[in-house]
Scaffold this active site. Structure first.
Site, PDB file in Angstrom:
ATOM      1  N   SER A  76       0.765  -1.166  -0.133  1.00 28.47           N
ATOM      2  CA  SER A  76       0.052   0.044   0.042  1.00 28.47           C
ATOM      3  C   SER A  76       0.967   1.300   0.022  1.00 28.47           C
ATOM      4  CB  SER A  76      -1.045  -0.100   1.120  1.00 28.47           C
ATOM      5  OG  SER A  76      -1.494   1.626   1.370  1.00 28.47           O
TER       6      SER A  76
ATOM      7  N   HIS B 160      -1.196  -1.265  -4.225  1.00 35.73           N
ATOM      8  CA  HIS B 160      -2.355  -0.784  -3.774  1.00 35.73           C
ATOM      9  C   HIS B 160      -2.646   0.649  -3.416  1.00 35.73           C
ATOM     10  CE1 HIS B 160      -6.166  -1.816  -1.440  1.00 35.73           C
ATOM     11  NE2 HIS B 160      -5.771  -0.936  -0.502  1.00 35.73           N
TER      12      HIS B 160
ATOM     13  N   ASP C 163      -4.918   3.608  -1.689  1.00 39.09           N
ATOM     14  CA  ASP C 163      -6.040   3.993  -1.049  1.00 39.09           C
ATOM     15  C   ASP C 163      -6.291   5.513  -1.306  1.00 39.09           C
ATOM     16  OD1 ASP C 163      -6.202   1.695   0.880  1.00 39.09           O
ATOM     17  OD2 ASP C 163      -4.025   2.390   1.545  1.00 39.09           O
TER      18      ASP C 163
ATOM     19  N   MET D 243      -8.981   8.171  -0.354  1.00 34.84           N
ATOM     20  CA  MET D 243     -10.016   8.768   0.845  1.00 34.84           C
ATOM     21  C   MET D 243     -10.231  10.229   0.433  1.00 34.84           C
ATOM     22  SD  MET D 243      -7.567   7.295   3.932  1.00 34.84           S
ATOM     23  CE  MET D 243      -6.756   5.665   3.946  1.00 34.84           C
TER      24      MET D 243
ATOM     25  N   HIS E 255      -8.553   1.226  -4.082  1.00 31.97           N
ATOM     26  CA  HIS E 255      -9.408   1.052  -2.651  1.00 31.97           C
ATOM     27  C   HIS E 255     -10.147   2.531  -2.746  1.00 31.97           C
ATOM     28  CE1 HIS E 255     -10.036  -0.173   1.605  1.00 31.97           C
ATOM     29  NE2 HIS E 255     -11.259  -0.167   1.066  1.00 31.97           N
TER      30      HIS E 255
ATOM     31  N   MET F 185     -12.325   4.607  -0.467  1.00 31.71           N
ATOM     32  CA  MET F 185     -12.713   4.879   0.715  1.00 31.71           C
ATOM     33  C   MET F 185     -13.418   6.360   0.574  1.00 31.71           C
ATOM     34  SD  MET F 185     -10.046   3.113   3.313  1.00 31.71           S
ATOM     35  CE  MET F 185      -8.609   3.511   1.969  1.00 31.71           C
TER      36      MET F 185
ATOM     37  N   MET G  80     -11.757  -5.787   5.406  1.00 37.90           N
ATOM     38  CA  MET G  80     -10.998  -4.557   6.367  1.00 37.90           C
ATOM     39  C   MET G  80     -10.537  -5.416   7.610  1.00 37.90           C
ATOM     40  SD  MET G  80     -10.116  -2.240   4.214  1.00 37.90           S
ATOM     41  CE  MET G  80      -9.334  -1.516   5.696  1.00 37.90           C
TER      42      MET G  80
ATOM     43  N   PHE H 280      -6.746   5.044   8.066  1.00 39.39           N
ATOM     44  CA  PHE H 280      -5.485   5.256   8.585  1.00 39.39           C
ATOM     45  C   PHE H 280      -4.503   4.101   8.558  1.00 39.39           C
ATOM     46  CE2 PHE H 280      -7.866   8.594  10.557  1.00 39.39           C
ATOM     47  CZ  PHE H 280      -7.046   9.918  10.261  1.00 39.39           C
ATOM     48  N   GLY H 281      -3.407   4.156   8.173  1.00 35.78           N
ATOM     49  CA  GLY H 281      -2.500   3.184   7.936  1.00 35.78           C
ATOM     50  C   GLY H 281      -1.596   2.771   9.398  1.00 35.78           C
ATOM     51  N   GLY H 282      -1.079   1.722   9.512  1.00 37.90           N
ATOM     52  CA  GLY H 282      -0.216   1.592  10.917  1.00 37.90           C
ATOM     53  C   GLY H 282      -1.000   1.018  11.907  1.00 37.90           C
TER      54      GLY H 282
ATOM     55  N   ASP I  70      -6.808  -6.190   4.275  1.00 38.84           N
ATOM     56  CA  ASP I  70      -6.109  -5.040   4.426  1.00 38.84           C
ATOM     57  C   ASP I  70      -6.150  -4.493   5.816  1.00 38.84           C
ATOM     58  OD1 ASP I  70      -5.139  -2.363   3.947  1.00 38.84           O
ATOM     59  OD2 ASP I  70      -6.676  -1.560   2.702  1.00 38.84           O
ATOM     60  N   GLY I  71      -5.035  -4.241   6.292  1.00 32.95           N
ATOM     61  CA  GLY I  71      -4.880  -3.724   7.612  1.00 32.95           C
ATOM     62  C   GLY I  71      -4.268  -4.553   8.623  1.00 32.95           C
ATOM     63  N   GLY I  72      -3.075  -4.011   9.142  1.00 28.98           N
ATOM     64  CA  GLY I  72      -2.075  -4.630  10.128  1.00 28.98           C
ATOM     65  C   GLY I  72      -1.572  -6.027   9.552  1.00 28.98           C
TER      66      GLY I  72
ATOM     67  N   GLY J 250       1.055  -2.433   4.282  1.00 31.37           N
ATOM     68  CA  GLY J 250       1.682  -0.890   3.886  1.00 31.37           C
ATOM     69  C   GLY J 250       2.880  -0.768   4.640  1.00 31.37           C
ATOM     70  N   SER J 251       2.951  -0.231   6.060  1.00 27.18           N
ATOM     71  CA  SER J 251       4.012  -0.274   6.805  1.00 27.18           C
ATOM     72  C   SER J 251       4.988  -1.381   7.118  1.00 27.18           C
ATOM     73  CB  SER J 251       3.468   0.322   8.392  1.00 27.18           C
ATOM     74  OG  SER J 251       2.501  -0.651   8.970  1.00 27.18           O
TER      75      SER J 251
END
Length: 219
Positions: free
Chosen positions: A8, A31, A33, A35, A64, A66, A135, A141-143, A173-175, A195-196
């Site tokens: 991401s 990816h 994002d 927003m 994606h 959002m 999700m 938010f990322g991270g 997607d997420g963590g 992402g991170s």
């Protein structure tokens, strides 16, 4: 296609997106994002940036959305260069029509679900889609920390696809990290947004390969 990794760019350096795309050259997707600070409390980028990134990146773009009113905007992201466009079930008023418009323009159509949104009410829509995005954090938010409460939903989604004999991808997607990807792959996910975990690594390409190997071994 087996396991796919989609870094991401939300966690990348926005001042040098072309270089950041090149830093994950072995990824299956990039990816993106999008927003709007309405559907989610954050503002990132829009169609002009996607259009520029599509010209610079070697990977296909996985957008994606959002955003509010994805029915109106989703087809335009295909025209901007996205190869896959995801709209949120919670924001879309006409998901079947929107999915068909995305597909008619030549991209893969995907629907995203927030952590608290169940998959079961959308069972009849599944044949209209190419991918379901589950999700595993609240979007915006990322991270964020991975929500393991979402793992049973991955299993239920895979069971529904198997029940109907559908060849849809399940994306999460997420963590997503080396600590969380295996349980999601074992539950039935096959496309992973990271992402991170990728962009904070010393070698983003090596982290992409590590995540892919962990997921493959878990299946």
């Amino acid at each position: 296609m087996g396991i796919q990794i989609a870094p991401s760019i939300l966690s990348a350096d926005f001042a040098k997106l072309a270089d950041e795309a090149a830093a994950v050259s072995n990824a299956d997707w990039l990816h993106v994002d999008v927003m709007d600070n309405h559907f989610v409390p954050n503002l990132t980028l829009g169609m002009p940036v996607v259009e520029s990134l599509a010209k610079a990146a070697t990977q296909p773009l996985d957008c994606h959305l959002m955003i509010e009113d994805p029915d109106r905007w989703a087809p335009g992201y295909v025209e901007a260069g996205a190869s896959s466009v995801t709209f949120h079930a919670e924001a879309c008023r006409a998901p079947i029509r929107t999915a068909r418009e995305i597909r008619a323009k030549g991209a893969r159509a995907s629907m995203a679900l927030k952590p608290a949104t169940p998959i079961e009410p959308y069972e009849d829509l599944l044949p209209e889609l190419d991918m379901i995005l589950i999700m595993t954090v609240e979007p915006g938010f990322g991270g964020q920390k991975f929500l393991d409460v979402c793992v049973p939903k991955i299993r239920r989604t895979r069971a529904l696809l198997d029940k109907h004999g559908l060849d849809l991808w399940i994306q999460i997607d997420g963590g997503v990290s080396a600590d969380t990807i295996e349980q999601c792959a074992e539950a039935g996910a096959d496309v992973f947004v990271a992402g991170s975990a990728v962009y904070a690594a010393d070698d983003p390409n090596a982290m992409v390969e590590k995540l892919r190997t962990l997921a493959q071994n878990a299946t």
